[in-house]
Design an enzyme around this catalytic site. Structure first.
Site, PDB file in Angstrom:
ATOM      1  N   ARG A 160      38.917  36.974  37.850  1.00  9.13           N
ATOM      2  CA  ARG A 160      39.568  36.752  36.800  1.00  9.13           C
ATOM      3  C   ARG A 160      39.412  38.203  35.889  1.00  9.13           C
ATOM      4  O   ARG A 160      37.498  38.653  35.897  1.00  9.13           O
ATOM      5  CB  ARG A 160      39.130  35.669  35.756  1.00  9.13           C
ATOM      6  CG  ARG A 160      39.848  35.709  34.452  1.00  9.13           C
ATOM      7  CD  ARG A 160      40.930  34.944  34.392  1.00  9.13           C
ATOM      8  NE  ARG A 160      41.769  34.768  32.740  1.00  9.13           N
ATOM      9  CZ  ARG A 160      42.267  35.476  32.495  1.00  9.13           C
ATOM     10  NH1 ARG A 160      43.183  36.168  33.165  1.00  9.13           N
ATOM     11  NH2 ARG A 160      43.277  35.154  31.464  1.00  9.13           N
ATOM     12  N   GLY A 161      39.394  38.521  34.758  1.00  9.33           N
ATOM     13  CA  GLY A 161      39.534  39.864  34.187  1.00  9.33           C
ATOM     14  C   GLY A 161      38.097  39.888  33.092  1.00  9.33           C
ATOM     15  O   GLY A 161      37.476  41.776  33.234  1.00  9.33           O
ATOM     16  N   GLU A 162      37.516  38.952  33.310  1.00 10.63           N
ATOM     17  CA  GLU A 162      36.159  38.973  32.715  1.00 10.63           C
ATOM     18  C   GLU A 162      35.046  39.621  33.363  1.00 10.63           C
ATOM     19  O   GLU A 162      33.671  39.842  32.287  1.00 10.63           O
ATOM     20  CB  GLU A 162      35.784  37.275  31.926  1.00 10.63           C
ATOM     21  CG  GLU A 162      35.278  35.902  33.243  1.00 10.63           C
ATOM     22  CD  GLU A 162      35.475  35.085  32.499  1.00 10.63           C
ATOM     23  OE1 GLU A 162      34.390  34.736  32.121  1.00 10.63           O
ATOM     24  OE2 GLU A 162      36.352  34.478  33.377  1.00 10.63           O
ATOM     25  N   THR A 163      34.977  40.080  34.826  1.00  9.26           N
ATOM     26  CA  THR A 163      33.894  40.267  35.318  1.00  9.26           C
ATOM     27  C   THR A 163      34.592  41.652  35.671  1.00  9.26           C
ATOM     28  O   THR A 163      33.702  41.902  37.092  1.00  9.26           O
ATOM     29  CB  THR A 163      34.131  39.071  36.294  1.00  9.26           C
ATOM     30  OG1 THR A 163      35.133  39.203  37.357  1.00  9.26           O
ATOM     31  CG2 THR A 163      33.397  37.526  35.915  1.00  9.26           C
ATOM     32  N   ARG A 164      35.585  41.912  35.278  1.00 13.08           N
ATOM     33  CA  ARG A 164      36.181  42.946  36.242  1.00 13.08           C
ATOM     34  C   ARG A 164      35.220  43.581  35.863  1.00 13.08           C
ATOM     35  O   ARG A 164      34.863  44.855  36.769  1.00 13.08           O
ATOM     36  CB  ARG A 164      37.613  43.298  35.585  1.00 13.08           C
ATOM     37  CG  ARG A 164      37.928  45.129  36.093  1.00 13.08           C
ATOM     38  CD  ARG A 164      39.234  45.126  35.487  1.00 13.08           C
ATOM     39  NE  ARG A 164      40.621  43.759  34.959  1.00 13.08           N
ATOM     40  CZ  ARG A 164      41.069  44.975  36.799  1.00 13.08           C
ATOM     41  NH1 ARG A 164      40.755  46.181  36.825  1.00 13.08           N
ATOM     42  NH2 ARG A 164      42.491  43.848  37.258  1.00 13.08           N
ATOM     43  N   GLY A 170      52.654  35.477  36.346  1.00  8.31           N
ATOM     44  CA  GLY A 170      52.643  34.169  35.324  1.00  8.31           C
ATOM     45  C   GLY A 170      53.706  33.350  36.362  1.00  8.31           C
ATOM     46  O   GLY A 170      52.981  32.700  36.380  1.00  8.31           O
ATOM     47  N   GLU A 218      47.277  32.688  43.409  1.00 12.68           N
ATOM     48  CA  GLU A 218      46.264  33.282  44.707  1.00 12.68           C
ATOM     49  C   GLU A 218      45.563  32.391  45.027  1.00 12.68           C
ATOM     50  O   GLU A 218      45.298  32.209  47.049  1.00 12.68           O
ATOM     51  CB  GLU A 218      45.239  34.419  43.987  1.00 12.68           C
ATOM     52  CG  GLU A 218      45.953  35.627  43.289  1.00 12.68           C
ATOM     53  CD  GLU A 218      44.687  36.204  42.734  1.00 12.68           C
ATOM     54  OE1 GLU A 218      45.379  37.261  41.786  1.00 12.68           O
ATOM     55  OE2 GLU A 218      44.297  36.122  43.646  1.00 12.68           O
TER      56      GLU A 218
END
Length: 832
Positions: free
Chosen positions: A19-23, A51, A85
């Site tokens: 998820r983007g929060e750990t990118r 989406g 995914e």
């Protein structure tokens, strides 16, 4: 989420879902650690919410990977694409055995299994908006992930330690999942391998020597052991053909290459006999697995710095000479055993029949060949390959050949296999043995194809017969014993009169032929290590009688010092007459002022490094260069101009670095359509003022103008570098360059180095260059740069320090990923 930063058609080892929060923290550090271990990772470069459906690119990425890492952070389940995914990953886990490693990043694994905590809120939100069957699929897959054994990241140790644990676990899992292919290379070595693996586990054994005759399988055994134990070591390297590489490039160069790879540092340069601080301490901090293959001198072992490797390091050394291993302080020397009769028969059969056992009608004949081979894997492979698809009568004829020797040596067996080659294959084999072993495969193929009809087919046949192979897929090679046999075949025909040899490489023979002008029509190629002869004055007619001469290869080995004195000297003449059949001209320290006017239509490679030429040829010579692929005139200090190359339509490489007197290329009115040109290197040409119009070089990949301090123009004012294949431009230290042409068409550019371009006022638009990496745009030290550059929107960092830029434009809002901008001023930029 993940994406296609690497092509989906490529086989990946790891798919990274997050998820983007750990990118930009944990996931970024994990990605770097995985790549540092040379793992191919499928990773998302874009923060996109896909989406409803998983994109085809991501689905293909999962399918093309061996293992998926799922970084389950607090907000992971809120993303529909992440859940898609997970669903796809777990489907493949169930149907294909796809490996899954969950990382519970500051979340409780039980909340993943039971859809509790923040995950409960996320799924409730999905249930109110998404179809029931879709959410059911997501929840089932998510819960299954929570039941898998993974790594739970908490605050009890650093993330760096956790990441190391993850990388180790991934490496172990990939090794275990690798298919155990029964290879002909591994026949008969299992028992030896098991014993050696046991030795490696012993703490008191550090250096292990593999000793045995040529062709017995030392390298194959070393590679099998290396592959088995390498995952246990943080640093591992297999260095092939050590003795040969030292001859070619020198021991210091090879050691620097070794240390650069072990310490992950570019261009280490140690030019002293011993390794000094800080490299000693750095080496002592790493545990190394190193294979030094084919060592001929005990000093080569110590010189590589193995005594500084950290505790627990293991060094495997292979050599034909047991005394080398003893003097090299090997703790244990293992004699590589010959294959027994059963293993010999199996190895022979895999090459002669492509089966594990002989065909019934050929059983007795097979046993005879096995007996002759005396357990030598090389002899068995060569004999078997030579007999593949042949009739029984042909087999019997081959046996009769071997009967002429009472107790045939391995060399005699190998030589008998060469006797069966056709004229084309034999000539190609001898050319490679005498001249081209270790050279680039593609250029050798072009050189041979220009002379031999069907050369590509001949090369493939020699590979099929195990008489040629490739080191790494790029360089042509052959076994040392086969090289020696090939050279012996040539030399035996003209022992007393080297002038009648077809190929010359032995320094004493070459010296005799050149010194006393003994060349004849028999000579087809000459290769000379110039450090092995005394100074020699060449007369201009030295090659006149060598009408069939195709290769001239006079070289200074890298091992020699920079102040090396040339050995081949011009005898008060400006040029030398060269034969018309010449394909390959490589002559370091070329002593003449120019190339004479010769029929150059067959020439493929022209290398005249460190030459004395003032010009290559006269402009009115009308040279036919249609077959020319490479020009290298680096370090030619007197060369003032590159002549008209309009006929060189197949030219791929043009290297002119360190040509201090070079002022210009061809005349501007001679437009060059160098459509196949891939590289131009004019670095350190300090007097070069202008680069020519390169708009016709549509396949250009590299333009290197590093330290061209007088360069004021890259082509004409209105030129457009619409070169879609261009990957790298380096104009660093071009102090007088004021402008760069439009790069609108250079859509695949990855590197633009403008460091210390002190006169550069502005840059062309760069915001369309999706492949340009933020660290590969180097603008610091551009003291005159006033205008804020238009850079790609994916940049997270931008270094504009030591420039004259004072204001940040409103358009910076388009750089929505930008996290760090450096505008630090230097004293010089403030004065500019």
């Amino acid at each position: 989420m993940a994406s296609s930063s690497s092509s989906c058609s490529t086989k990946h080892q790891v798919f990274l879902s997050f998820r983007g929060e750990t990118r930009f923290n944990f996931t970024a550090h994990l990605l770097k650690a995985l790549k540092d271990k040379a793992l191919n990772v499928f990773f998302d470069e874009d923060t996109l919410e896909i989406g409803e459906q998983l994109s085809p690119a991501l689905s293909q990425g999962i399918a093309a990977s061996n293992l998926s890492i799922i970084v389950l952070s607090k907000d992971y389940a809120s993303s529909k694409s992440c859940l898609a995914e997970v669903s796809d990953i777990m489907d493949r886990n169930r149907s294909e055995g796809h490996i899954v490693l969950p990382i519970f990043y500051h979340v409780d694994p039980s909340n993943v299994r039971n859809l509790g905590g923040s995950f409960k809120t996320s799924f409730e939100d999905h249930e109110s908006k998404r179809p029931t069957d879709e959410v059911k699929r997501w929840t089932d897959a998510f819960a299954k992930v929570g039941k898998l054994k993974g790594i739970h990241i908490q605050d009890n140790k650093s993330e760096t330690e956790y990441i190391q644990d993850i990388v180790d676990d991934v490496t172990r899992k990939l090794m275990k999942s690798a298919p155990r292919i029964t290879s002909e290379k591994l026949v008969g070595i299992d028992d030896q391998k098991k014993m050696l693996l046991g030795l490696i586990e012993q703490a008191d054994i550090r250096v292990i020597g593999f000793w045995g005759m040529g062709g017995i399988g030392k390298t194959t055994l070393a590679n099998a052991v290396f592959e088995e134990v390498s995952p246990k070591f943080e640093c591992r390297l297999f260095l092939k053909d050590v003795s040969e590489k030292i001859k070619k490039q020198g021991d210091e160069s090879l050691r620097n290459e070794l240390l650069s790879k072990l310490l992950d540092e570019k261009e280490i340069c140690i030019d002293t006999p011993s390794i000094s601080y800080p490299y000693q301490d750095r080496l002592n901090n790493i545990i190394v697995l190193l294979v030094l293959d084919d060592v001929s001198d005990p000093d080569q072992i110590d010189f590589m710095g193995v005594k500084y490797f950290g505790p627990g390091s293991k060094i495997i050394v292979t050599s034909r000479d047991r005394q080398v291993l003893r003097n090299g302080r090997a703790n244990h020397i293992h004699e590589v055993k010959k294959l027994n009769k059963n293993d010999s028969l199996q190895l022979f059969s895999t090459f002669a029949f492509k089966l594990l056992n002989p065909v019934v009608d050929f059983q007795d004949l097979s046993c005879k060949f096995v007996e002759y081979a005396q357990g030598s894997p090389l002899a068995l492979k060569v004999l078997g390959s030579n007999l593949y698809t042949k009739s029984k009568n042909e087999w019997e004829s081959e046996v009769d050949k071997l009967k002429q020797y009472v107790e045939p040596k391995i060399s005699q067996i190998l030589k008998s296999s060469l006797d069966g080659l056709g004229e084309l294959e034999k000539n190609i084999f001898l050319d490679v043995a005498c001249f081209f072993k270790g050279e680039k495969m593609d250029i050798v193929e072009k050189i041979l194809s220009n002379y031999y009809m069907g050369a590509m087919c001949g090369i493939r046949n020699l590979v099929d017969k195990c008489l040629l192979d490739s080191i790494d897929g790029y360089h042509i090679s052959m076994h040392d014993m086969l090289e020696e046999i090939g050279k012996d075949i040539v030399r035996q025909k003209c022992k007393e009169n080297p002038g009648k040899c077809s190929r010359l490489w032995f320094p004493k023979d070459v010296d005799q032929v050149l010194r006393f002008n003994q060349g004849t029509v028999s000579i087809e190629g000459i290769k000379l290590d110039m450090s092995q002869i005394d100074k020699l004055q060449l007369c201009p007619s030295v090659f006149e009688n060598m009408f069939n001469l195709r290769y001239i290869y006079f070289y200074k080995p890298e091992i020699e010092k920079e102040d090396w004195n040339p050995k081949l000297l011009a005898n008060q003449v400006d040029s030398v007459s060269l034969p018309n059949k010449l394909r390959y001209l490589c002559w370091d320290y070329f002593p003449f002022k120019s190339l004479s006017s010769f029929n150059s239509k067959n020439l493929i490679v022209l290398k005249l490094r460190d030459g004395k030429m003032e010009k290559l040829w006269n402009e009115d010579d009308h040279m036919d260069l249609v077959n020319l692929r490479e020009i290298n005139v680096s370090n030619c200090k007197n060369l003032r101009k590159i002549p008209n190359l309009s006929g060189a339509i197949n030219l791929e490489l043009l290297h002119c670095s360190n040509c201090e007197s070079l002022v210009q290329f061809w005349d501007e009115n001679n437009l060059m359509d160098l459509v196949n040109l891939r590289e131009i290197n004019v670095s350190n040409c300090k007097n070069l003022r202008k680069m020519p119009n390169l708009s016709g070089a549509i396949n250009l990949e590299l333009l290197n103008c590093f330290k061209c301090r007088s360069l004021v123009q890259l082509g004409n004012e209105d030129d457009h570098m619409d070169l879609v294949n261009l990957r790298k431009i380096d104009i660093s230290y071009c102090e007088n360059l004021r402008k760069i042409p439009s790069l609108l068409g250079a859509i695949n550019l990855e590197f633009l180095g403008c460091y210390k371009c002190e006169s550069l006022v502005e840059l062309p638009c760069l915001n369309h260059l999706a492949s340009l990496h933020q660290y590969n745009l180097r603008l610091n030290g551009c003291y005159s740069l006033k205008k804020f550059p238009q850079v790609p929107s994916h940049f997270c960092r931008l270094n504009l320090s030591s420039t004259k830029i004072k204001e940040v434009p409103d358009s910076i809002e388009l750089l929505h990923k930008l996290q760090r901008l450096s505008l630090r001023k230097s004293k010089k930029s403030q004065e500019a």
